[in-house]
Design a protein around this motif. Structure first.
Motif, PDB file in Angstrom:
ATOM      1  N   HIS A 327       0.794  -1.056   0.015  1.00  0.00           N
ATOM      2  CA  HIS A 327      -0.023  -0.099   0.042  1.00  0.00           C
ATOM      3  C   HIS A 327       0.623   0.812   0.297  1.00  0.00           C
ATOM      4  O   HIS A 327       0.430   2.391  -0.685  1.00  0.00           O
ATOM      5  N   ASP A 328       1.676   1.465   0.442  1.00  0.00           N
ATOM      6  CA  ASP A 328       2.723   2.088   0.786  1.00  0.00           C
ATOM      7  C   ASP A 328       2.826   2.341  -0.026  1.00  0.00           C
ATOM      8  O   ASP A 328       3.846   4.218  -0.760  1.00  0.00           O
ATOM      9  N   ALA A 331       1.329   4.614  -2.709  1.00  0.00           N
ATOM     10  CA  ALA A 331       0.408   5.809  -1.871  1.00  0.00           C
ATOM     11  C   ALA A 331       1.668   6.839  -2.886  1.00  0.00           C
ATOM     12  O   ALA A 331       1.872   7.597  -3.211  1.00  0.00           O
ATOM     13  N   SER A 337      -1.329  10.692   0.255  1.00  0.00           N
ATOM     14  CA  SER A 337      -0.561   9.854   1.918  1.00  0.00           C
ATOM     15  C   SER A 337      -1.640   8.031   1.448  1.00  0.00           C
ATOM     16  O   SER A 337      -2.949   8.541   0.821  1.00  0.00           O
ATOM     17  N   PRO A 338      -0.434   7.465   2.282  1.00  0.00           N
ATOM     18  CA  PRO A 338      -1.703   5.999   2.772  1.00  0.00           C
ATOM     19  C   PRO A 338      -3.032   6.172   3.046  1.00  0.00           C
ATOM     20  O   PRO A 338      -3.792   5.430   2.501  1.00  0.00           O
ATOM     21  N   LYS A 339      -2.997   7.024   3.567  1.00  0.00           N
ATOM     22  CA  LYS A 339      -4.861   7.236   4.558  1.00  0.00           C
ATOM     23  C   LYS A 339      -5.490   7.506   3.273  1.00  0.00           C
ATOM     24  O   LYS A 339      -6.794   7.153   3.086  1.00  0.00           O
ATOM     25  N   TYR A 340      -5.195   8.514   2.599  1.00  0.00           N
ATOM     26  CA  TYR A 340      -5.971   9.045   1.873  1.00  0.00           C
ATOM     27  C   TYR A 340      -5.811   8.177   0.566  1.00  0.00           C
ATOM     28  O   TYR A 340      -7.149   7.885   0.171  1.00  0.00           O
ATOM     29  N   SER A 342      -6.516   4.991   0.815  1.00  0.00           N
ATOM     30  CA  SER A 342      -6.916   4.227   0.727  1.00  0.00           C
ATOM     31  C   SER A 342      -8.234   4.588   1.196  1.00  0.00           C
ATOM     32  O   SER A 342      -9.545   3.819   0.335  1.00  0.00           O
ATOM     33  N   ILE A 343      -8.836   5.253   1.546  1.00  0.00           N
ATOM     34  CA  ILE A 343     -10.363   5.946   1.448  1.00  0.00           C
ATOM     35  C   ILE A 343     -10.596   6.059   0.247  1.00  0.00           C
ATOM     36  O   ILE A 343     -11.712   5.864  -0.714  1.00  0.00           O
ATOM     37  N   SER A 352     -10.041  -2.896  -0.650  1.00  0.00           N
ATOM     38  CA  SER A 352      -8.745  -1.691  -0.076  1.00  0.00           C
ATOM     39  C   SER A 352      -7.685  -2.454  -0.844  1.00  0.00           C
ATOM     40  O   SER A 352      -7.605  -3.148  -1.789  1.00  0.00           O
TER      41      SER A 352
END
Length: 415
Positions: A327-328, A331, A337-340, A342-343, A352
């Motif tokens: 994932h990282d 990104a 960012s990894p969080k954004y 993911s969303i 995911s």
């Protein structure tokens, strides 16, 4: 003779009495433990030799199918194969047959004779086909369930029966042979039928619905419905039908949004490969592959309603599927960012990033299990799974069966 062998023989005798069909039991080494032809001769095209009989069935002595198989031979007679397992030890295979699902006309028998150059045995061949027991398809499944239960003490559903007819015998590596060869000859082929049944199938292609396509009978391309377009050869007749099918499906796919150049390329390549085939089982597999390939391509076009970021992510995952990615990494590639990420990724695809990577790896594994000779452990390592047991768990979670079971059902190499 041990007690278990005697038990097997007694069950086989019981089946002969109940079903009034020919029964064989073959152990994993190829020894015939039980044989009762029930007054039925073997196909004269096989010279009544058992070695030819097993080759005719494409039967491997030590192979445990894990499920009942209804196998159609090259000459359209059918056999039921049931693997027998006792305390997790494969003991052999019950073979029931030959049978037919429907009577073959003399015209169809003649083209079989023509294709096999069996002119001097014409009367024997006709007599053979006319004498075969006729059992409709649903009853064949019932026999499978009954015999499997008798020998394995396990009650299975009709969906567990593998019907290896023309739809299940795909030509080796046909997808790999499809290449770029753009041409303008799509309109040069003769279109033969435009039935309501075909329209429904073509609508599935046009709408990109491969899952629905799997549920229907293969365009009635089987011998019980196909009309003889070539009086001299059944193979030539099937090729003519499939060429017509390729043209119809190509047009439907273009109407569904597939790029014309790609459609023409697939169209021409399928026909070129078809004309190079001389084995009946290869020819009969092309129709299913044509439908599947075009429909999946249309579906892919319709599904690609993603943002440029997500399209890049999916493309990056596919291109690096044999490398260690996470994932990282992705990104960082799209500068998010990894969080954004993911969303965004889950909002557009429904799963995911990690699940999508895993799903893509399993899809690639399925292709390797079908088309390659790589061992399961090698496939797991190539696709960056920690070990074979973890790969097996993930594969079964996604596909519902183990990699070994999947390969046994679908493998196209050395069959």
């Amino acid at each position: 003779m041990n007690a278990n062998t005697e038990n097997i023989k007694n069950k086989c005798k019981l089946l002969v009495d109940i079903l009034n069909l020919s029964i064989f039991f073959i152990d994993p080494k190829g020894n015939v433990i039980y044989e009762d032809l029930n007054h039925q001769v073997l196909n004269p095209l096989l010279a009544n030799e058992k070695d030819h009989f097993f080759k005719h069935l494409n039967y491997q002595f030590g192979k445990d199918f894990h499920f009942p198989v209804i196998r159609k031979s090259l000459y359209f007679d059918k056999y039921i194969l049931i693997s027998v397992v006792n305390n997790e030890v494969f003991e052999g295979t019950v073979i029931i047959g030959p049978i037919l699902s429907f009577p073959l006309s003399e015209e169809k028998i003649d083209v079989i004779i023509n294709d096999t150059n069996a002119f001097f045995q014409r009367e024997k061949v006709i007599h053979y086909y006319k004498s075969l027991p006729l059992i409709e398809s649903e009853k064949q499944k019932s026999i499978c369930i009954f015999v499997h239960h008798l020998f394995n003490n396990e009650l299975i559903s009709p969906n567990s029966v593998m019907n290896e007819s023309s739809a299940s015998t795909n030509p080796n590596n046909i997808i790999e042979k499809v290449h770029v060869n753009v041409s303008e000859n799509l309109k040069s082929n003769v279109i033969h039928r435009d039935s309501l049944f075909e329209k429904k199938i073509l609508q599935m292609v046009r709408e990109g619905r491969p899952e629905e396509l799997k549920k229907v009978s293969l365009l009635r391309m089987d011998e019980e419905a196909v009309s003889v377009l070539s009086k001299s050869s059944y193979i030539r007749s099937l090729k003519n039908h499939i060429i017509s099918l390729i043209t119809l499906v190509s047009r439907a796919a273009i109407e569904g949004g597939l790029n014309e150049d790609l459609a023409y390329s697939l169209h021409d390549s399928f026909i070129q490969n078809l004309e190079e085939m001389y084995r009946l089982e290869e020819v009969k597999g092309v129709a299913r592959e044509v439908l599947s390939t075009f429909t999946k391509n249309v579906k892919q076009i319709k599904d690609e309603n993603y943002s440029k970021t997500i399209i890049f992510c999916k493309d990056y995952i596919y291109k690096h599927i044999y490398q260690q990615i996470n994932h990282d990494d992705i990104a960082q590639k799209v500068d998010l960012s990894p969080k954004y990420l993911s969303i965004l990724f889950k909002r557009e695809t429904g799963i995911s990033v990690s699940d999508y990577i895993q799903q893509t790896r399993i899809d690639e594994a399925k292709k390797m299990l079908i088309y390659s000779k790589n061992s399961i452990s090698e496939i797991a390592a190539l696709l960056q799974f920690n070990d074979q047991s973890y790969f097996t768990r993930v594969f079964k979670k996604i596909c519902g069966i183990t990699p070994m079971q999947f390969r046994e059902r679908h493998h196209l190499i050395d069959k």
